[in-house]
Design an enzyme around this catalytic site. Sequence first.
Site, PDB file in Angstrom:
ATOM      1  N   VAL A 197       0.861  -1.176   0.000  1.00  0.00           N
ATOM      2  CA  VAL A 197       0.000   0.000   0.000  1.00  0.00           C
ATOM      3  C   VAL A 197       0.898   1.227   0.000  1.00  0.00           C
ATOM      4  O   VAL A 197       1.845   1.310   0.787  1.00  0.00           O
ATOM      5  CB  VAL A 197      -0.938   0.027   1.221  1.00  0.00           C
ATOM      6  CG1 VAL A 197      -1.830   1.267   1.183  1.00  0.00           C
ATOM      7  CG2 VAL A 197      -1.779  -1.237   1.284  1.00  0.00           C
ATOM      8  N   CYS A 198       0.627   2.165  -0.905  1.00  0.00           N
ATOM      9  CA  CYS A 198       1.343   3.426  -0.937  1.00  0.00           C
ATOM     10  C   CYS A 198       2.851   3.185  -1.089  1.00  0.00           C
ATOM     11  O   CYS A 198       3.276   2.410  -1.926  1.00  0.00           O
ATOM     12  CB  CYS A 198       0.988   4.231   0.313  1.00  0.00           C
ATOM     13  SG  CYS A 198       1.362   5.993   0.235  1.00  0.00           S
ATOM     14  N   THR A 199       3.666   3.807  -0.236  1.00  0.00           N
ATOM     15  CA  THR A 199       5.116   3.704  -0.377  1.00  0.00           C
ATOM     16  C   THR A 199       5.678   2.397   0.162  1.00  0.00           C
ATOM     17  O   THR A 199       6.894   2.215   0.184  1.00  0.00           O
ATOM     18  CB  THR A 199       5.810   4.887   0.328  1.00  0.00           C
ATOM     19  OG1 THR A 199       5.441   4.906   1.707  1.00  0.00           O
ATOM     20  CG2 THR A 199       5.408   6.207  -0.312  1.00  0.00           C
ATOM     21  N   ALA A 201      -1.603   2.722  -4.793  1.00  0.00           N
ATOM     22  CA  ALA A 201      -1.124   4.091  -4.684  1.00  0.00           C
ATOM     23  C   ALA A 201      -1.349   4.621  -3.263  1.00  0.00           C
ATOM     24  O   ALA A 201      -0.964   3.977  -2.299  1.00  0.00           O
ATOM     25  CB  ALA A 201      -1.811   4.956  -5.730  1.00  0.00           C
TER      26      ALA A 201
END
Length: 317
Positions: free
Chosen positions: A102-104, A155
């Site tokens: 998830v995300c970074t 993202a």
Amino acid sequence: MRTVLVVLFDDVQSLDVSGPVEVFNGAELHRPGTYRIRTVSRDGRPVRTSSGLTLVPDHSFADAPPAHTLLIPGGAGTRQPDPRLVAWLRENGPRAARLVSVCTGALLLAEAGLLEGRRVTSHWSVCDKLAREHPSVEVDPDPIFIRDGDLATSAGVTSGIDLALALVEEDAGRETALSIARHLVVFLRRPGNQAQFSAQLAAQTAQREPLREVQQWITEHPGEDLSVESLAARARLSPRHFARAFQGETGMTPGRYVDRVRLEHARRLLEESADGIEEISRSCGYGTPEAMRRAFVRTLGAAPAEYRRRFRPAPAP
């Protein structure tokens, strides 16, 4: 029962953890026996999230259970990752049936060498860094999530919920995912290839007022004549000067901007209205259903009717 193992570390983004966990837990409540959710940190001690919340893990790396779905959230703690966390991921990531970031969190997987040769996404702010530092990874900054075999990357924080809903739909069926989406008051489901930004956010805002007015006009009138000549006349510029100035100030050609606005508008109508495809194609400036179909297939890989079938939320009972 699938074990979802969520990795925790200091300065993790709390929503990257809680969003997907709420979705998986919702599936377990709806269909007991679907998931077992566990959390793990390096030494089993509580971690402090980037927002100041404290999370207490169930396990340490030493006693973590085998994971069906290994979920790696993002957050500030991914900027200078703990080498022991990276080493643990390198060893345990390949053992999971499904690897999710998830995300970074994708930065941690990349550091562990688990993204080589794979197509991935991450938060827009780190996609350039990810591509630059890991050239063997195919980074696509546009979609909200990407599935590449047993790897799923997403993202920003809310896209973790979208991805989790997609995984639940795959594991437990559409009705279970739909029940969770209704409970969380979110759409089931934003498609993975939906852009992280709308056209208006993806493009820069023009500095000159006539160009800003044209941008707004395009957004509000997608069905009008939006040729370069027509837009240039509205901005009181020659077509050549207008096209050069628009791209210079927005970072996007007028044609590309118009294409994005029209596609967004059509998608929204397919998701939210009962209008027919022919009516939508006219109102969005495509002229014919076939022209709209080509635009959808080219950009989204699905025809408008299929897009509506898959992504229009069913009405709540």
